[in-house]
Design a protein around this motif. Sequence first.
Motif, PDB file in Angstrom:
ATOM      1  N   ASP A 145      18.280  19.105  11.905  1.00 45.12           N
ATOM      2  CA  ASP A 145      18.545  20.342  11.172  1.00 45.12           C
ATOM      3  C   ASP A 145      20.030  20.590  10.968  1.00 45.12           C
ATOM      4  OD1 ASP A 145      15.840  20.709  11.111  1.00 45.12           O
ATOM      5  OD2 ASP A 145      15.796  22.084  12.820  1.00 45.12           O
ATOM      6  N   CYS A 146      20.828  20.304  12.002  1.00 40.69           N
ATOM      7  CA  CYS A 146      22.258  20.643  11.963  1.00 40.69           C
ATOM      8  C   CYS A 146      23.150  19.448  11.683  1.00 40.69           C
ATOM      9  CB  CYS A 146      22.682  21.291  13.284  1.00 40.69           C
ATOM     10  SG  CYS A 146      21.694  22.730  13.742  1.00 40.69           S
ATOM     11  N   GLY A 147      22.599  18.226  11.785  1.00 35.65           N
ATOM     12  CA  GLY A 147      23.421  17.053  11.532  1.00 35.65           C
ATOM     13  C   GLY A 147      24.168  16.539  12.734  1.00 35.65           C
ATOM     14  N   GLN A 148      24.060  17.208  13.892  1.00 37.73           N
ATOM     15  CA  GLN A 148      24.758  16.769  15.089  1.00 37.73           C
ATOM     16  C   GLN A 148      24.108  17.407  16.310  1.00 37.73           C
ATOM     17  OE1 GLN A 148      28.761  18.204  15.051  1.00 37.73           O
ATOM     18  NE2 GLN A 148      28.198  20.292  14.563  1.00 37.73           N
ATOM     19  N   TYR A 149      24.358  16.776  17.464  1.00 37.85           N
ATOM     20  CA  TYR A 149      23.850  17.333  18.705  1.00 37.85           C
ATOM     21  C   TYR A 149      24.689  18.535  19.100  1.00 37.85           C
ATOM     22  CZ  TYR A 149      20.791  13.354  19.562  1.00 37.85           C
ATOM     23  OH  TYR A 149      19.798  12.417  19.468  1.00 37.85           O
ATOM     24  N   MET A 150      24.063  19.491  19.803  1.00 37.45           N
ATOM     25  CA  MET A 150      24.751  20.686  20.267  1.00 37.45           C
ATOM     26  C   MET A 150      24.554  20.840  21.762  1.00 37.45           C
ATOM     27  SD  MET A 150      23.993  23.546  17.351  1.00 37.45           S
ATOM     28  CE  MET A 150      24.507  23.295  15.660  1.00 37.45           C
ATOM     29  N   SER A 151      25.626  21.185  22.461  1.00 33.08           N
ATOM     30  CA  SER A 151      25.544  21.451  23.890  1.00 33.08           C
ATOM     31  C   SER A 151      24.855  22.789  24.100  1.00 33.08           C
ATOM     32  CB  SER A 151      26.953  21.479  24.514  1.00 33.08           C
ATOM     33  OG  SER A 151      27.614  20.256  24.299  1.00 33.08           O
ATOM     34  N   ARG A 152      23.859  22.802  24.987  1.00 34.87           N
ATOM     35  CA  ARG A 152      23.052  24.001  25.176  1.00 34.87           C
ATOM     36  C   ARG A 152      22.868  24.307  26.658  1.00 34.87           C
ATOM     37  NH1 ARG A 152      20.289  24.985  20.514  1.00 34.87           N
ATOM     38  NH2 ARG A 152      18.664  26.117  21.625  1.00 34.87           N
ATOM     39  N   GLY A 153      23.844  23.961  27.474  1.00 36.03           N
ATOM     40  CA  GLY A 153      23.690  24.152  28.900  1.00 36.03           C
ATOM     41  C   GLY A 153      23.625  25.611  29.308  1.00 36.03           C
ATOM     42  N   ASN A 154      24.487  26.456  28.740  1.00 42.97           N
ATOM     43  CA  ASN A 154      24.524  27.869  29.109  1.00 42.97           C
ATOM     44  C   ASN A 154      25.088  28.667  27.939  1.00 42.97           C
ATOM     45  OD1 ASN A 154      27.381  27.441  29.229  1.00 42.97           O
ATOM     46  ND2 ASN A 154      27.135  26.666  31.316  1.00 42.97           N
ATOM     47  N   ILE A 155      25.297  29.966  28.170  1.00 41.27           N
ATOM     48  CA  ILE A 155      25.768  30.845  27.100  1.00 41.27           C
ATOM     49  C   ILE A 155      27.153  30.435  26.617  1.00 41.27           C
ATOM     50  CG2 ILE A 155      26.731  32.517  28.718  1.00 41.27           C
ATOM     51  CD1 ILE A 155      24.970  33.273  25.367  1.00 41.27           C
ATOM     52  N   ALA A 156      27.971  29.870  27.522  1.00 38.73           N
ATOM     53  CA  ALA A 156      29.308  29.422  27.116  1.00 38.73           C
ATOM     54  C   ALA A 156      29.218  28.267  26.122  1.00 38.73           C
ATOM     55  CB  ALA A 156      30.121  29.010  28.343  1.00 38.73           C
ATOM     56  N   ASP A 157      28.272  27.347  26.354  1.00 37.32           N
ATOM     57  CA  ASP A 157      28.073  26.245  25.401  1.00 37.32           C
ATOM     58  C   ASP A 157      27.601  26.766  24.047  1.00 37.32           C
ATOM     59  OD1 ASP A 157      28.817  24.286  27.212  1.00 37.32           O
ATOM     60  OD2 ASP A 157      26.798  24.075  28.007  1.00 37.32           O
ATOM     61  N   ASP A 160      31.322  28.999  17.712  1.00 38.72           N
ATOM     62  CA  ASP A 160      32.732  29.123  17.343  1.00 38.72           C
ATOM     63  C   ASP A 160      33.171  27.987  16.420  1.00 38.72           C
ATOM     64  OD1 ASP A 160      35.320  30.520  17.764  1.00 38.72           O
ATOM     65  OD2 ASP A 160      35.905  28.595  18.630  1.00 38.72           O
ATOM     66  N   LYS A 161      32.576  26.813  16.590  1.00 40.31           N
ATOM     67  CA  LYS A 161      32.915  25.680  15.721  1.00 40.31           C
ATOM     68  C   LYS A 161      32.465  25.925  14.282  1.00 40.31           C
ATOM     69  CE  LYS A 161      32.516  22.303  19.475  1.00 40.31           C
ATOM     70  NZ  LYS A 161      31.763  21.118  19.988  1.00 40.31           N
ATOM     71  N   LYS A 162      31.433  26.767  14.100  1.00 35.30           N
ATOM     72  CA  LYS A 162      30.892  27.018  12.766  1.00 35.30           C
ATOM     73  C   LYS A 162      31.660  28.092  11.999  1.00 35.30           C
ATOM     74  CE  LYS A 162      26.116  25.625  13.593  1.00 35.30           C
ATOM     75  NZ  LYS A 162      24.692  26.037  13.466  1.00 35.30           N
ATOM     76  N   LEU A 163      32.551  28.809  12.679  1.00 39.37           N
ATOM     77  CA  LEU A 163      33.267  29.885  12.006  1.00 39.37           C
ATOM     78  C   LEU A 163      34.104  29.384  10.840  1.00 39.37           C
ATOM     79  CD1 LEU A 163      34.450  32.194  14.940  1.00 39.37           C
ATOM     80  CD2 LEU A 163      32.747  32.693  13.200  1.00 39.37           C
ATOM     81  N   SER A 164      34.566  28.148  10.945  1.00 39.26           N
ATOM     82  CA  SER A 164      35.404  27.597   9.877  1.00 39.26           C
ATOM     83  C   SER A 164      34.594  27.201   8.647  1.00 39.26           C
ATOM     84  CB  SER A 164      36.175  26.372  10.393  1.00 39.26           C
ATOM     85  OG  SER A 164      35.271  25.382  10.874  1.00 39.26           O
TER      86      SER A 164
END
Length: 598
Positions: A215-227, A233-237
């Motif tokens: 769906d997103c084209g890349q893996y996402m870190s999902r360990g906790n709320i900080a991840d 934050d990376k998507k804001l740009s």
Amino acid sequence: MSEEMKYPCIKCTECTDDCVIDAIQCTGCEKWVHTKCVPMSDVLLQKWSDANLSFLCENCCFTNEEFDGVKSLKRKDTFGVIKTEKGKKNFIPLENQPAPDEVVELIRNYSTSKKDSSYKRRVSWIGGDTNPIAIVEYIGIFPGLSAHGNTKKDTEYLRTPATVMTEMSDLLQKETPLNVYNKLTLKHDELSGPTSRRQVHDKKYRDKKNQRKNDCGQYMSRGNIADHINEIDKKLSEQDSIVKSIIRDHGKAPCLIMYTEQQLEDIKTLCCSGQSIVGIDKTFNLCDMHVTALCFKQTAVNMESTSEHPIFLGPVFIHDNSDFECFTNFFNHLKVKLRGIDTSKLVFGTDEEVGLINAVKEAFPQSRTILCTRHLRQNAKQKLIDDAVNKKDRDVILDSIFGNSGLLTADDVICFEAKSDEISKKTMESTNTFNRYFENRLKNNIQQLWETDLPEGHFDKPWTNNNSESLNHVLKRSIAWESKPLLDLVQIIEDAIKTQYKDLLRSIVSTGQYRLASTHQHFTISKTIWINKTSEERQRLFNRFRRFVPKDNKVSISSDGKMTVIKPRSLGKKIGQRKRKINERTTSFKRTKTSSEP
């Protein structure tokens, strides 16, 4: 190939020179091997012979000590051989290049067991895409199964069949891991079923991870709320990111402000012109934080099933704290985006969230705020229940406040004060606690609601925030009534917003769940015309459609624009009158005299 053995088999010494069993000669050592000792079936032997392929015995294959021949290969569309002379390898093209139909492709893979280096395997694949043949050869004694490389347990590892793993993925789409484990364990034998429940849980996690990558084209870190915040934050740009701002205050969890430019345009067109109230409500259990969503009615279209205006999701605020400072960040952000827009007709509707109401008044002082009478009634009812007031007295008090002839529907200030005094006396007799609540809070809220001047011709009192409640129900249905990780919730909200505007676009060609309202019927076009339009022409039409503000037929504006009044609804007719107001005309017929003969 030969049936008459010149030499005994190098794997078994049971036959003599007179042995006539099928055998194949090694190209390297030129010794013979029984086909049953390879092993090699009769069909494979025939195909091997027809293809005129070379054969290497297991000694020449793995040690290569007795074979110092040549290997043929292809370089830049040229076939040749490699010869080693004085330790140097040279590529020598063949004099007669073979035709394409005379070439058989051979692919080989070699591997050695980590548990025992003397146990080796070679996989040969010949034939290419036409009539392929795969041969798996082993040398040495099988050392047995070993533990998986990543395991912490010293147990033998046996790979679960691929068909079982595929079946496991299909079942996990609609059932829990425990049910999937039970079904597969009962269905398959002892060695082919799932190894443990952990394997099923891990499979579900990996499937979701791969789905998010697709769906997103890349893996996402999902360990906790900080991840999660880090990934957002990376998507804001990104230009089309729905997350417009991440607010980080000292000592507080981060807050997210989410919306699209289309939502802001609709608030300017519909809400700032007084066509719709902006409903605000905070909902719970969507994720690890609270979600406050704005909503409004899209008056340009009607639902096909109910013929009512659909409820559209507006800007969304995801937050942890619910104080004045937190909500001020959200509404001040919207204030900046609505800069230059007249907000005097903007009306916000909400419940008794004090911090939220004060933040709205701080950011939009010219707008009006209206409270939901249903929330006020529910809160008052709960106060009476807590004070142990019996049902009969409770219903009398609530009806005197919220009934058809109650305090909320008072005609003027004198009636309002008279009814307030009467309610105060009733509550004093039943419960002092509710009386204090009525005098200090409820009366002021109702007076503010009673005095609020709503836009003329659009809204009636008492007002309820049912639109926000309906929208909250839709959001909870979209998450299947279970709390989601923050990243998943952001994606769900983004999909919901894009879907509602996609359906709004489809209403122009009378497709989907919306149909154009009577005020926007002139934007309807046929599907044939729509197909022939370019993407730019379609977008321009959609933009004109969304920015169109219809003339208000419920109010009348004076010629100089200084006076706005509501048009009479009765038009001077009697109750139940269906005929036109002009007196019915009657036709009189001239009488003729008749004379009688004598």
